[in-house]
Write an enzyme that holds these catalytic residues in place. Structure first.
Site, PDB file in Angstrom:
ATOM      1  N   THR A  27       0.861  -1.183   0.000  1.00 36.97           N
ATOM      2  CA  THR A  27       0.000   0.000   0.000  1.00 36.97           C
ATOM      3  C   THR A  27       0.894   1.229   0.000  1.00 36.97           C
ATOM      4  O   THR A  27       2.113   1.139   0.180  1.00 36.97           O
ATOM      5  CB  THR A  27      -0.918   0.040   1.236  1.00 36.97           C
ATOM      6  OG1 THR A  27      -0.115   0.254   2.406  1.00 36.97           O
ATOM      7  CG2 THR A  27      -1.697  -1.255   1.400  1.00 36.97           C
ATOM      8  N   ALA A  56       3.165  -1.204   4.782  1.00 32.55           N
ATOM      9  CA  ALA A  56       2.428  -0.037   5.255  1.00 32.55           C
ATOM     10  C   ALA A  56       3.419   1.106   5.410  1.00 32.55           C
ATOM     11  O   ALA A  56       4.436   0.953   6.099  1.00 32.55           O
ATOM     12  CB  ALA A  56       1.729  -0.338   6.576  1.00 32.55           C
ATOM     13  N   VAL A  82       7.364  -2.321   7.204  1.00 31.66           N
ATOM     14  CA  VAL A  82       7.340  -0.863   7.261  1.00 31.66           C
ATOM     15  C   VAL A  82       7.969  -0.290   5.998  1.00 31.66           C
ATOM     16  O   VAL A  82       9.067  -0.688   5.601  1.00 31.66           O
ATOM     17  CB  VAL A  82       8.076  -0.356   8.515  1.00 31.66           C
ATOM     18  CG1 VAL A  82       8.131   1.165   8.525  1.00 31.66           C
ATOM     19  CG2 VAL A  82       7.394  -0.882   9.773  1.00 31.66           C
ATOM     20  N   LYS A  83       7.267   0.643   5.398  1.00 31.36           N
ATOM     21  CA  LYS A  83       7.712   1.221   4.128  1.00 31.36           C
ATOM     22  C   LYS A  83       8.194   2.651   4.364  1.00 31.36           C
ATOM     23  O   LYS A  83       7.483   3.462   4.965  1.00 31.36           O
ATOM     24  CB  LYS A  83       6.529   1.202   3.150  1.00 31.36           C
ATOM     25  CG  LYS A  83       6.877   1.311   1.683  1.00 31.36           C
ATOM     26  CD  LYS A  83       5.592   1.090   0.876  1.00 31.36           C
ATOM     27  CE  LYS A  83       5.838   1.130  -0.610  1.00 31.36           C
ATOM     28  NZ  LYS A  83       4.559   1.009  -1.359  1.00 31.36           N
ATOM     29  N   VAL A  84       9.405   2.949   3.893  1.00 31.99           N
ATOM     30  CA  VAL A  84       9.968   4.295   4.047  1.00 31.99           C
ATOM     31  C   VAL A  84      10.536   4.754   2.709  1.00 31.99           C
ATOM     32  O   VAL A  84      10.921   3.936   1.872  1.00 31.99           O
ATOM     33  CB  VAL A  84      11.073   4.336   5.128  1.00 31.99           C
ATOM     34  CG1 VAL A  84      10.554   3.834   6.473  1.00 31.99           C
ATOM     35  CG2 VAL A  84      12.296   3.550   4.696  1.00 31.99           C
TER      36      VAL A  84
END
Length: 231
Positions: A27, A56, A82-84
């Protein structure tokens, strides 16, 4: 190659997952905004459906904010990745989160050295956006090929290449040939993977020919055969 669905739409995820071919979901803030509703609850719903990684994204722009958000998102489900973004602050957050055992997907990668530095920071996934490069007349698939080669040269890095910004089935063929570990794409592309006019016409011909077979109820024939065998 693993298939991730790039969406925040619950109905699309349920349908795609029922096909038995989806390994995870990605996402981003744009996809979540399109669907509306509570972000964290949406992530939890997705994780309840999909037994695989669910990316996310954090929205803070400083490392401490990303780390805080990342730690909290990781509490939602064991499936959360975790998306950065691939920024200096994102790299700092990647190192901190990965050192804590939290998988990180570093996104918005557009050149090979970005991919290498993200891997060195501990990224579990790197997300090169090939479609956006194609949009500006640059060969996005070549970027995937370069990153795969670099990672193959240094297998100790352990980062998976997640081909993102997929526009059509040809992109998927190309990144599969290039050796991408994962690809993520919208539901409409998943549908396009299945459809082919020769498949449709061939199936229609089989069904038409089957109508000429006497007593063409397979279930009934099998039941009668089993009964006769048991007698």
């Amino acid at each position: 190659m693993k298939f991730f669905l790039d969406t925040a739409n619950i109905d699309e995820i349920r349908e795609a997952y029922s096909w038995g071919v989806i390994d995870g979901v990605t996402t981003n803030p744009s996809l979540v905004a399109r669907e509306g509703g509570d972000f964290v609850e949406r992530v939890h719903q997705i994780c309840e459906i999909v037994e695989g990684p669910v990316s996310a994204e954090t929205v803070s722009q400083d490392a401490q904010g990303m780390i805080k958000e990342g730690r909290l998102l990781a509490k939602v489900s064991d499936h959360v990745v975790v998306k950065v973004p691939l920024t200096v602050e994102g790299l700092k957050a990647t190192r901190a989160l990965s050192d804590e055992g939290i998988d990180v997907n570093v996104t918005l990668c557009f050149q090979p050295m970005q991919a290498l530095i993200a891997a060195k920071a501990g990224a579990a996934y790197i997300s090169p956006f090939l479609g956006r490069l194609d949009d500006i007349s640059t060969d996005g698939v070549h970027l995937i090929e370069q990153i795969v080669q670099i990672y193959d040269n240094y297998p100790e890095l352990g980062t998976e290449v997640l081909a993102a910004s997929i526009r059509h089935p040809m992109h998927l063929t190309q990144v599969a040939l290039a050796g991408a570990d994962v690809s993520t794409f919208p539901f409409k592309v998943l549908r396009q993977l299945v459809n082919h006019p020769l498949t449709n016409s061939g199936n229609a011909r089989f069904l038409k020919d089957w109508e000429t077979v006497p007593d063409n109820d397979i279930a009934g024939q099998v039941q009668r055969w089993l009964k006769a065998r048991d007698n």
